[in-house]
Motif scaffolding. Structure first.
Motif, PDB file in Angstrom:
ATOM      1  N   GLU A  90       0.827  -1.199   0.000  1.00 64.69           N
ATOM      2  CA  GLU A  90       0.000   0.000   0.000  1.00 64.69           C
ATOM      3  C   GLU A  90       0.869   1.260   0.000  1.00 64.69           C
ATOM      4  O   GLU A  90       0.523   2.271  -0.633  1.00 64.69           O
ATOM      5  CB  GLU A  90      -0.934  -0.003   1.208  1.00 64.69           C
ATOM      6  N   GLU A 145      -5.617  -4.023  -4.030  1.00 65.10           N
ATOM      7  CA  GLU A 145      -6.515  -2.878  -4.018  1.00 65.10           C
ATOM      8  C   GLU A 145      -6.701  -2.435  -2.578  1.00 65.10           C
ATOM      9  O   GLU A 145      -6.891  -3.252  -1.686  1.00 65.10           O
ATOM     10  CB  GLU A 145      -7.857  -3.247  -4.650  1.00 65.10           C
ATOM     11  N   GLU A 147      -8.028   0.799   0.381  1.00 63.23           N
ATOM     12  CA  GLU A 147      -8.855   1.958   0.677  1.00 63.23           C
ATOM     13  C   GLU A 147      -7.952   3.181   0.771  1.00 63.23           C
ATOM     14  O   GLU A 147      -7.016   3.201   1.557  1.00 63.23           O
ATOM     15  CB  GLU A 147      -9.598   1.769   1.993  1.00 63.23           C
ATOM     16  N   SER A 148      -8.244   4.184  -0.006  1.00 64.45           N
ATOM     17  CA  SER A 148      -7.391   5.375  -0.020  1.00 64.45           C
ATOM     18  C   SER A 148      -7.466   6.147   1.291  1.00 64.45           C
ATOM     19  O   SER A 148      -6.575   6.908   1.624  1.00 64.45           O
ATOM     20  CB  SER A 148      -7.792   6.294  -1.175  1.00 64.45           C
ATOM     21  N   SER A 149      -8.526   5.934   2.058  1.00 69.22           N
ATOM     22  CA  SER A 149      -8.685   6.670   3.313  1.00 69.22           C
ATOM     23  C   SER A 149      -8.008   5.991   4.481  1.00 69.22           C
ATOM     24  O   SER A 149      -7.953   6.534   5.571  1.00 69.22           O
ATOM     25  CB  SER A 149     -10.173   6.832   3.637  1.00 69.22           C
ATOM     26  N   SER A 150      -7.492   4.789   4.288  1.00 68.19           N
ATOM     27  CA  SER A 150      -6.890   4.030   5.381  1.00 68.19           C
ATOM     28  C   SER A 150      -5.543   3.525   4.961  1.00 68.19           C
ATOM     29  O   SER A 150      -5.352   3.063   3.846  1.00 68.19           O
ATOM     30  CB  SER A 150      -7.785   2.851   5.786  1.00 68.19           C
ATOM     31  N   LYS A 165     -13.591  -6.316   2.480  1.00 68.40           N
ATOM     32  CA  LYS A 165     -14.565  -5.601   1.670  1.00 68.40           C
ATOM     33  C   LYS A 165     -14.272  -4.106   1.725  1.00 68.40           C
ATOM     34  O   LYS A 165     -14.073  -3.538   2.787  1.00 68.40           O
ATOM     35  CB  LYS A 165     -15.974  -5.882   2.176  1.00 68.40           C
ATOM     36  N   GLN A 166     -14.239  -3.484   0.573  1.00 69.21           N
ATOM     37  CA  GLN A 166     -13.800  -2.099   0.489  1.00 69.21           C
ATOM     38  C   GLN A 166     -14.899  -1.225  -0.113  1.00 69.21           C
ATOM     39  O   GLN A 166     -15.621  -1.643  -1.010  1.00 69.21           O
ATOM     40  CB  GLN A 166     -12.536  -2.001  -0.370  1.00 69.21           C
ATOM     41  N   ARG A 167     -14.992  -0.025   0.390  1.00 68.83           N
ATOM     42  CA  ARG A 167     -15.945   0.941  -0.136  1.00 68.83           C
ATOM     43  C   ARG A 167     -15.302   1.840  -1.179  1.00 68.83           C
ATOM     44  O   ARG A 167     -15.974   2.335  -2.060  1.00 68.83           O
ATOM     45  CB  ARG A 167     -16.503   1.786   1.008  1.00 68.83           C
ATOM     46  N   ASN A 168     -14.009   2.062  -1.034  1.00 69.65           N
ATOM     47  CA  ASN A 168     -13.312   2.955  -1.946  1.00 69.65           C
ATOM     48  C   ASN A 168     -12.062   2.263  -2.450  1.00 69.65           C
ATOM     49  O   ASN A 168     -11.182   1.927  -1.676  1.00 69.65           O
ATOM     50  CB  ASN A 168     -12.952   4.261  -1.225  1.00 69.65           C
ATOM     51  N   ARG A 169     -11.994   2.010  -3.736  1.00 72.24           N
ATOM     52  CA  ARG A 169     -10.853   1.317  -4.312  1.00 72.24           C
ATOM     53  C   ARG A 169     -10.066   2.254  -5.217  1.00 72.24           C
ATOM     54  O   ARG A 169      -9.550   1.851  -6.244  1.00 72.24           O
ATOM     55  CB  ARG A 169     -11.324   0.084  -5.096  1.00 72.24           C
ATOM     56  N   ARG A 172      -4.743   1.665  -5.706  1.00 71.40           N
ATOM     57  CA  ARG A 172      -4.404   0.285  -6.035  1.00 71.40           C
ATOM     58  C   ARG A 172      -3.019   0.244  -6.659  1.00 71.40           C
ATOM     59  O   ARG A 172      -2.525   1.249  -7.191  1.00 71.40           O
ATOM     60  CB  ARG A 172      -5.427  -0.318  -6.995  1.00 71.40           C
TER      61      ARG A 172
END
Length: 273
Positions: A90, A145, A147-150, A165-169, A172
């Motif tokens: 990441e 992939e 999460e850009s916020s984490s 499970k991700q909300r924002n991908r 990556r």
């Protein structure tokens, strides 16, 4: 004075004077851009080095499965280390995303490709130890992939490691097919070592399946032509893979064919020693 010299002096007088402050400002801008690229490359090299070390530790850990009374604790520990490796991946993805150029992945690939290939080897080896199958390119890509916020990755819990499970991908790391293939080529070497170690521990039940697994990978990669798709790196990997396959086939031959000529007790370790 010749006419050529007169024209040259006249053009020098008519030329617009250079604003030295503009030149300095322009070159300072270039300097900042180059320094930023060099600093990013150095950070990628360092993270790639850490990722390589972490991936090698995962591989060494998984080899302890051979002869182990219980495989579960080893696999659980490997899952935890895979989560650590994913956090390093990441960081690489974030560094590439900070570059505004469209070709950042290819521009910086040589700075982090070794770590990515080692990670693919570790991830595929884990997947094989867990399910005796090969992890695909798409599944490997999904694992990269984020999460850009984490900045933290969740521990791996399923039988086949996959990201939560991700909300924002939006963030990556695009893994090139070549890096995936090179990592899978290295996987065959680890399977060969596991095969040899299994014979030493008396675990002979899965030798044939392990040999067939490596042979299937080798036959699939041999379909690559000798042109642009077969790089120098890949040619070297194919030579090493052929050597590993020969060692596994010889081992299986000695166990299955030659083993029938000797008592089974001689093919297994002596617990009294």
């Amino acid at each position: 004075m010749t006419s050529v010299a007169r024209k040259r002096r006249q053009s020098d007088r008519d030329a617009t004077p250079i604003d030295e402050s503009v030149v300095r400002t322009t070159f300072r801008t270039y300097q900042k851009e180059l320094d930023a690229k060099h600093d990013r490359a150095e950070r990628l090299v360092k993270t790639s080095r850490d990722l390589t070390t972490c991936s090698k530790r995962i591989i060494f850990l998984l080899h302890r499965i051979v002869g182990a009374a219980d495989r579960v604790p080893i696999l659980v520990e490997a899952e935890t280390k895979l989560a650590d490796a994913r956090r390093m991946l990441e960081k690489i993805a974030a560094e590439l995303a900070s570059d505004s150029s469209d070709d950042a992945t290819h521009r910086y690939r040589r700075h982090y490709k070794w770590g990515v290939q080692e990670f693919v080897e570790a991830l595929s080896f884990y997947h094989y130890c867990k399910s005796q199958s090969l992890i695909g390119y798409e599944e490997t890509s999904k694992f990269l992939e984020f999460e850009s916020s984490s900045s933290a990755a969740e521990p791996v819990e399923s039988s086949s490691p996959s990201p939560p499970k991700q909300r924002n991908r939006a963030l990556r790391l695009d893994i090139l097919p070549l890096d995936y293939v090179l990592g899978i080529a290295d996987l065959t070497g680890e399977c060969m070592r596991m095969c040899i170690n299994s014979v030493g521990c008396g675990e002979l039940a899965h030798l044939g399946a392990m040999c067939d697994f490596v042979r299937a990978i080798y036959d699939a990669l041999r379909t690559l032509d000798g042109g642009a798709s077969m790089t120098k790196e890949m040619e070297q990997k194919m030579d090493v893979m052929a050597t590993s396959l020969r060692k596994m086939e010889t081992t299986c031959y000695n166990v299955v064919v030659r083993g029938s000529e000797r008592p089974l007790s001689l093919m297994q370790p002596n617990d009294e020693e």
